[in-house]
Each structure stands twice: as structure tokens, then as C-alpha cells.
Design an enzyme around this catalytic site. Structure first.
Site: not given
Ligand SMILES: [Zn+2]
Length: 888
Positions: A168, A303-304, A306-307, A339-340
Site C-alpha cells: 500500500e 508502522g503496521a 493490514e494485508n 486498528h489493523e
Molecule cells: Zn490503517
């Protein structure tokens, strides 16, 4: 995606202790009423649609390259002689188009590097129908987090290399030639040839694998659901995995070998949250498994990520290391997972049609994570964090360079800058306001209807508003449009408050809050306003056309924006402000915090005396909510910073601020007590950091004593304080101390601790040491993904020096920053400057090196510099005068 806020945090005075912690984040608008967006220049022709990708990859990690083959099932929707798709940094060996019962066609291939496309041209137009496009290609493994990338990390057994992907927003095209746009959803089959001793992870579980000659293994993953390209994921390395079950889904954490126990907290959080969201969204999580994969290192961008089925988180936001992890890390791990996982629905199951509506993903995930954190950890009292999150959005939204939540995105460069505080924090704050307006139950019903209707599809904002309005039976579309389609912050002014018969009648008017355009004609919003007198019931109205009236039960102090769910600032008249100051201790903590933040911002903007904040702070009792004291500490630290150019006044102010904070710190003390609530633990570190910055001799001496005891002395250096103490030492280091820290960084074998130490080497106040950190950042020593963060850390203390250095070494620095962050990296370094000369330097740099469509971060940094200069010249003198009058 969770943004990486490390850079932002480290630029705050002495905020290095949060180096890791900070990574912590409308009317019936029928489709017809929505103005049609022009097709962005980055968008592909719509005459061909992919339905499935069969991808085979053979990574050669040691050569930073991979071989790929893809067979894409496509539908040609109108006759065309050219197929265009996205591809970057690839070489094509063999391209064929096949059709049932036909012979393969071999097109002429051309590459447009600027547009990031490949075109395949055929001798004659292809008739409408289904085809298979086969491509053999070669690609690169990157050393920053874009596309398929490598992370090298230390272990007791020497250096290791692991591979991960980050797609992304526009980087799947570096891994597979593809229709790399969110609305081209398809299914994916992935096959990888990997070293037999390593673990391969993708979105779906492994369907089948077998050994190949030469120590290799073929791994085939199950077919993914229909999804957008940016959610595809692959990782490979010496990993281990732990799992648990939640509602029939296998939930897993994947780490490098020896670390999986440190992911236990993330695993538990993921199970809790997944079950909760299954219920909230009313549509069960559709994949058989959900992993959270920890990568060493960092990115300037995120930082992270969400795949679908395989979230990627950097270690600092997923692992709890018993040596250094604090309550803030634990909170960050929970809220990042929340969040993810929210994205598994909002983003993955239902996806924005185009990046204009990125906020549908990010605003919602931001809000949902806050909701889950409050629900599962009431003891953290994170309810108050909504105020800080809103403040983050308002800081960005108050300057001329802001933009609406729904924004035009046309170029790849613009895409990178769409991931900002407006998309995340303002998006989240607007959702919070609207949920508060329609009520929790109606809101959830609307969200469920939206998920049911659009599962596996793509949407625009209007689709969400329609579902919510239908569920709520209350008009919210006009309000939602006002707050998402126009930029800026409403300013609700209390024109009068008249008490009569036990009721207060408020006359309200609506202006606009800006920090840089005092004469701007205000935009108009329909603003949901909630008000409450001390101890009375809440009442609400919608301020429309710039005016409103509200009858509030009770007299005395009346709080406008009671509960702080509104996205606006409140400006009280003198008498109302005086009664609020008088009754301040009786207000709900969240209102105290909201009022303090408004008072501070209005003061700096010249709409109130800047000293009003100090007046309010004087009335705050020692036992006020820890979040209130943390806010006061932050503001006092900021004032001290603004006084840097005036040492005499700075000294006097430091003494005043110490006198305000010391009694609070005395009541909390250095050592954690078993019954310390999380907010108290957080306040302890905030006070130590702030008092050290305010040159509190006792605090600094104690920091030195504890550091001298060494990292193995857990009495002196408990995990809760270890990073903080090291950060203060690093900030005040002399050459010998800096060398000692450097030696510690070099010897450290745990990536999490090592990465942190290299970051801390950048925060020295001493300019000679800061220069040494800059030079060290350009070597291979810190690790490829740490260097850019080190330069940013230097910018926290010495923005001008860091910017000049990065510009002088631009060719090298650009290899250290991931592609999505390039346009904002240099403006980020410069943004903390208070020097007028920087404005010209930054603008000249941007004109030479940043595409015109991607200069928003530049203009925002310039606005911040101008604002800082304005505050120092126009507001700080009032604070100094107040201090003289009030015994500072
Ligand atoms: Zn997000």
C-alpha cells in the site's frame, strides 16, 4: 495501515523516550449528488478487467532479486489492441496472451517508467471475451519497505535476512505486473520456491508443499478471496509461529526465531478483538486464518499494514521485550492490532473505489481501534486520548495548506501524502462526532448494513452515509458532507450566556479557527453542539447558517462541546471563561482536557490572551486526572522551548515550570507501585522527561545515577524507565557518554533494542555529537531501515543542521528512505525550524526535487515554521509578562 509517527514525536522537545511508543495513531449524498471525480492520471483504462492471478515467485534473497511468472485471467470488456497494466522496476522475458481454442498471441511490450505501466500491443484489436495473459518477469528485492523487501537483522548466531512485502498504496506493481488499483479486485494464487528450512507466509494458509532438489521447497498457498492488489502479502525467513483460535478462525503471530513468546500479548489482543469485531460488523471474518507478522527494522512511512489474513507489524509495535517495554508499548500493541484488524472489514472486505476515499479505511480504523481499546482496557482510561487525537488533526487542519477529508488523488506522489493526520485523526474524530450524534446502536446497525451490502466490493463515502442515515432515521448526510468535503475547523463562539429561572440561554455563532488567516471569511458547517452546566443534563442542537441557540438546564459554568465529541473549537466570552476557571475542578476530566487544549490553541492563535492557559493550569488540583497533568507538562515544555532565544527569560520560566510540576512528581515518585494505574505510569515518564528538559538538577542527577548502575540493574533501570533514562542521557551526552552509547548499540544483538539505541544516538543536544550521528547514519552500521530515522532524530534537536546535511548528501539519503515517504521526508526534517531562512531553503529544495503535485508536506512545514516564528514574536511576550506579574 498504521502511520509511523516516530518522526513527528521525536521532533517534540526531548520526546526521544517515545521513540517507539509514538508509533502508537452529510444529506442524501446519493451517488448522483456526489460530484463526479475526474479519472486520475494514474488510473488504468477500464477496457480490461482481471479476475484471477496465478503467481509463481522464486526469491533470490542473497542477490536482492526474484524471478516471477504470472498467469492473469482477464476479461476484455470492449475491443482493444492494447492491454495496459501497472509494473515498476521489472524486466519482461516472455509475454503471451492465450484464449480458449485459439493460438497464443505475442504482443509488443513497452514500458512507461513515469506512469509505472507496461503496455502490450497486439496486431489487431482483441475481441470482447476472456483470456489468459502470461508474463515471465524479473524484479528487485528492495532494502526499504516497498514492494518485496529484505530486512537484515542481528542474532546471537550472526546476521540474518528476512523478506517481507509492503504494497500500500502503489507497490504491488513492484512484485507482480497487475491492475494495481483498489477497485480491480481479483483472487490470487501464490506459489513460492523457497529455502527448505525457512517459513513462508501469505494471506492464506499453505495448501500444499513439497521438497525440491537443491535444498528448496515449493509452497502453494490457498486461493485468496476476491481482494485488492495492495492487500497481497508474502514473507519468508527463519520464523516461528504461535496460534490460538477465535470464533473458529486460527489467529497467529509470526516472529523471527526466538521471539514468539514476546508476541503473546499481540496474540491475545488479536483473539479478543477478532471476536468483538465479528459481532460488531455482523459479518464474520471470512478467511481461515489471521496472522500478525513481526518484522525487525522500521519504515518512515508506516508502522503496521493490514494485508488480509497476514498483518505486517514492525517489531517495535508488536513485541514486548521484558527489558525495555513500557505500558505505552503494551497499549500501542493493543491499539495497533485493533486498528489493523478493523481494516480486515473496513478496507479489505469493503474497499474504497479510489484513494480519494482513503479516509473510509483509515478514519474508521482509527475510531474503531480507540473504541476497542476503551472497551477491553477501561483501566487504561484511554477515553481521554480522543482529545489528543483530535488535537493532532486540528494542528494540521488550522493552516492554509490543509485539505478536505475526501481529497482528490491523481498521482502516485499524491498517494503517499494522503496518509496524514486529516485522513486518520480528523477522519476518526468526524466519525466519533457523528456516532455521538446518531447514537451508538443506530450507528452500528448502519455499519452492519453497509458491510452486508458491499462485502467484496468497492464504495465511496456516500455509500456509508446512505446506510447510516437509513439506520439512524436522522439526517446526517449534510453534516457529514460539511465535515468531509470542506477543509478546516469550525469555531463555535459563545456570544452570550444568560441565566434565568434555573436555565442558561446560550447564543452561539460559528466562525472558523485558523492559525494563519485571521481575516479569512469563515466556511459554514452544520455543527452538532452538545452543552452542559456543571452537574446538569446535556442538551444538544445543530448550529446552522452560522447561528444557534441552546437552553441548558442549570446556571453557572456551562461547557460547550461537553463530552468533547465535537470536531470544533469553543471560544468563551470573558465572564463564561471566568466561571469555567472557577469551577474547573468540578468538570469531567475529558472536558477539562478539551478546554485546556482549546485555551492553549486559541491563545497561540491570538484569540485569547496566551497566558489564559497558565491561569487555568494554576487552578488544576494536584489530584487531577494524570492526563491533565501530562497536558500541562507538555505545554510548559513547549513554552520553555519557545524561549530558547531568550536565555534569561527561559531560565525564569524553567524555574516557574519546575515549581508547578515538582509537587505532582513528588506525589508519584520514581518507583512504580503495584497499584499504579496506567495513566499514572505514563505521567511518571512524562514528568521525568519534562523536568529533565527544564534542567531540574535533582531529576538529572538521579537519571545519571541510575544510568551509571547499568542496564542489568533492574532496580535502577526498570523496563518502564530504561528507554527514558537512556534517552535523557543521550540528549545531554558529552563525547565520552555518546561513545559509550555507541558501543552499546554496536554490541547489542536484539534488533528491538539495537534499533532504539541508534535512534537515541541522534538526539544529542551537543552539535558536534549531532554531527557525528548524522555521519554515522550514512554508514551501513545502523541498518538500512534505521538511518533515515537517525537523521530525523537529529532534526528533533537541530532541524536546520539535519536538513542541510540531508540535502548535501541527497543521493545517499534517498536510498535510505522508502519511496512513499520521499516527498515528505525533507519537509519533515525542516518542519521544526524557527529560522526564516529555512523557508527559502526548503522551497528551493522542493522546486528542484519534489514533484509539484506532492508539495503539500513542504507547504505545511513552511506554515509550521511561520507559525512558530509568529508565536515567538507575538504570543510568548504575553506569557513572559504574565510570569513577571505572577511570581515567575
Ligand atoms: Zn490503517
Amino acid at each position: 495501515m498504521r502511520r509511523n509517527l516516530v518522526t513527528a514525536a521525536i521532533t517534540l522537545a526531548l520526546c526521544a523516550a517515545t521513540f517507539h511508543a509514538a508509533a502508537q495513531a452529510p444529506a442524501e449524498v446519493s451517488r448522483k449528488a456526489t460530484p463526479p471525480m475526474l479519472q486520475a492520471t494514474t488510473q488504468l483504462p477500464r477496457n480490461v478487467r482481471p479476475t484471477n492471478y496465478d503467481i509463481e515467485v522464486v526469491p533470490q534473497a542473497e542477490h536482492l532479486a526474484f524471478d516471477g511468472k504470472v498467469r492473469i485471467n482477464i476479461d476484455v470488456l470492449e475491443p482493444t489492441d492494447t492491454i495496459v497494466l501497472n509494473a515498476v522496476d521489472m524486466t519482461f522475458a516472455n509475454v503471451r496472451l492465450g484464449r480458449a481454442n485459439g493460438k497464443d498471441l505475442a504482443p509488443a511490450t513497452s514500458i512507461d517508467a513515469a506512469a509505472q505501466t507496461a503496455s502490450f500491443r497486439f496486431d489487431r484489436p482483441l475481441p470482447v471475451g476472456s483470456y489468459v495473459l502470461s508474463i515471465e518477469y524479473g524484479g528487485k528485492i528492495n532494502t526499504q519497505a516497498n514492494g518485496l523487501f529484505a530486512i537484515d537483522y542481528d542474532t546471537e548466531a550472526g546476521k540474518k535476512r528476512a523478506l517481507f512485502t509492503q504494497f500500500e498504496a502503489p507497490d504491488a506493481r513492484r512484485f507482480v505486473p497487475s491492475w494495481d488499483e483498489p477497485n480491480h479486485k481479483a483472487t490470487f494464487n501464490l506459489v513460492a520456491t523457497v529455502p527448505a528450512g525457512q517459513m513462508a507466509v501469505s494471506n492464506m494458509p499453505i495448501a500444499q508443499s513439497h521438497d525440491l532438489p537443491g535444498g528448496l521447497r515449493m509452497v502453494r498457498f490457498e486461493t485468496s478471496p476476491k481482494m485488492s492488489t495492495y492487500l497481497l502479502f508474502f514473507a519468508l525467513g527463519e520464523f516461528e509461529r504461535a496460534t490460538g483460535m477465535a470464533d473458529g478462525t486460527e489467529v497467529g503471530v509470526v516472529t523471527t526465531k526466538g521471539k514468539v513468546a514476546q508476541a503473546a500479548g499481540a496474540l491475545e489482543a488479536s483473539k479478543l478483538v477478532l471476536e468483538d469485531y465479528n459481532d460488531y460488523f455482523g459479518v464474520a471474518y471470512p478467511l481461515p486464518k489471521l496472522d500478525n507478522v513481526a518484522a525487525p527494522g522500521s519504515s518512515q512511512f508506516f508502522g503496521a499494514m493490514e494485508n488480509w489474513g497476514a498483518i505486517l507489524s514492525f517489531e517495535f509495535i508488536l513485541l514486548v521485550d521484558p527489558k525495555i517495554s513500557t505500558i505505552r508499548n503494551v497499549q500501542g500493541i493493543f491499539s495497533t492490532a485493533a486498528h489493523e484488524i478493523a481494516h480486515q472489514w473496513f478496507g479489505n472486505l469493503v474497499t474504497m473505489s479510489w484513494w480519494d476515499d482513503l479516509w473510509l479505511n483509515e478514519g474508521f480504523a482509527t475510531w474503531m481501534a480507540a473504541r476497542a481499546t476503551e472497551k477491553f482496557h477501561p483501566e487504561w482510561n484511554t477515553r481521554l486520548n480522543a482529545v489528543g487525537s483530535r488535537e493532532g488533526a486540528m494542528n494540521r487542519d488550522a493552516v492554509a495548506t490543509t485539505h478536505p477529508v475526501v481529497q482528490q488523488v491523481e498521482t502516485v506522489e499524491q498517494l503517499g501524502q494522503a496518509f496524514d493526520a486529516i485522513t486518520y485523526q480528523k477522519g476518526g474524530a468526524v466519525i466519533r462526532m457523528l456516532e455521538n450524534y446518531v447514537g451508538e446502536d443506530a450507528w452500528r446497525e448502519g455499519v452492519r448494513a453497509y458491510m452486508r451490502k458491499h462485502a467484496y466490493g468497492n464504495t465511496v463515502s456516500a455509500d456509508l452515509w446512505s446506510a447510516l442515515q437509513a439506520a439512524a432515521g436522522k439526517p446526517i448526510l449534510d453534516i457529514a458532507n460539511d465535515f468531509t468535503r470542506q477543509p478546516g475547523i469550525p469555531l463555535v463562539k459563545v456570544e452570550s450566556a444568560v441565566c434565568n429561572g434555573g436555565k442558561t440561554t446560550l447564543q452561539l455563532s460559528q466562525g472558523e479557527f485558523t492559525t494563519d488567516r485571521p481575516d479569512k471569511a469563515p466556511l459554514r458547517w452544520r455543527v452538532p453542539v452538545v452543552a452542559q452546566a456543571v452537574g446538569g443534563a446535556r442538551v444538544d442542537t445543530v448550529v446552522e447558517g452560522g447561528k444557534g441557540t441552546l437552553e441548558v438546564p442549570g446556571c453557572g459554568a456551562v461547557v460547550v462541546n461537553a463530552g468533547q465529541a465535537g470536531y470544533y473549537r469553543t471560544l468563551y466570552g470573558g465572564a463564561q471563561f471566568a466561571s469555567i476557571s472557577r469551577d474547573f475542578a468540578k468538570l469531567d476530566a475529558i472536558d477539562q482536557l478539551g478546554i485546556m487544549n482549546d485555551t492553549w490553541a486559541l491563545g497561540l492563535a491570538g484569540l485569547r490572551p496566551a497566558s489564559d492557559y497558565l491561569e487555568l493550569a494554576r487552578g488544576v488540583p494536584a489530584d487531577a486526572d494524570p492526563a491533565i497533568w501530562a497536558d500541562i507538562a507538555g505545554s510548559l515544555g513547549s513554552i520553555a522551548n519557545h524561549l530558547k532565544g531568550n536565555p534569561a527569560a527561559q531560565k525564569r520560566f524553567q524555574a516557574y515550570a519546575r515549581a508547578v510540576l515538582q509537587p505532582v512528581f513528588s506525589s508519584i515518585g520514581w518507583n512504580a507501585r503495584p497499584d499504579d494505574a496506567a495513566p499514572v505510569q505514563l505521567l511518571r515518564t512524562t514528568l521525568i522527561r519534562t523536568l529533565a528538559a527544564l534542567e531540574d538538577a535533582a531529576v538529572i542527577a538521579e537519571v545519571r545515577r541510575r544510568f551509571a548502575a547499568g542496564p542489568d540493574d533492574v532496580q535502577a533501570m526498570p523496563p518502564a524507565l530504561r528507554t527514558l533514562i537512556t534517552a535523557i542521557i543521550a540528549n545531554k551526552a558529552d563525547a565520552a557518554t555518546w561513545d559509550r552509547l555507541h558501543a552499546m548499540a554496536r554490541a547489542e544483538k536484539t534488533p528491538l533494542i539495537k534499533d532504539e539505541l541508534y535512534g537515541l544516538l541522534g538526539i544529542a543536544e551537543d552539535k558536534v555529537l549531532a554531527q557525528r550521528a548524522l555521519e554515522l547514519a550514512l554508514t551501513d552500521e545502523p541498518g538500512a531501515t534505521n538511518s533515515a530515522g537517525m537523521i530525523s532524530a537529529v532534526a528533533g534537536q537541530h532541524p536546520d543542521m539535519a536538513f542541510d546535511f540531508a540535502v548535501a548528501n541527497r543521493a545517499k539519503v534517498e536510498t535510505l528512505v522508502d519511496g512513499s515517504s520521499q516527498a515528505r521526508y525533507y519537509p519533515g526534517l525542516a518542519g521544526g525550524s524557527a529560522d526564516r531562512a529555512m523557508i527559502g531553503k526548503l522551497r528551493a529544495f522542493a522546486e528542484a526535487h519534489i514533484p509539484a503535485s506532492a508539495r503539500n508536506a513542504t507547504e505545511t512545514s513552511i506554515a509550521n515554521i511561520e507559525n512558530r516564528i509568529r508565536v515567538r514574536e507575538q504570543r510568548i511576550p504575553a506569557i513572559v509578562a504574565w510570569l513577571e506579574k505572577n511570581g515567575g
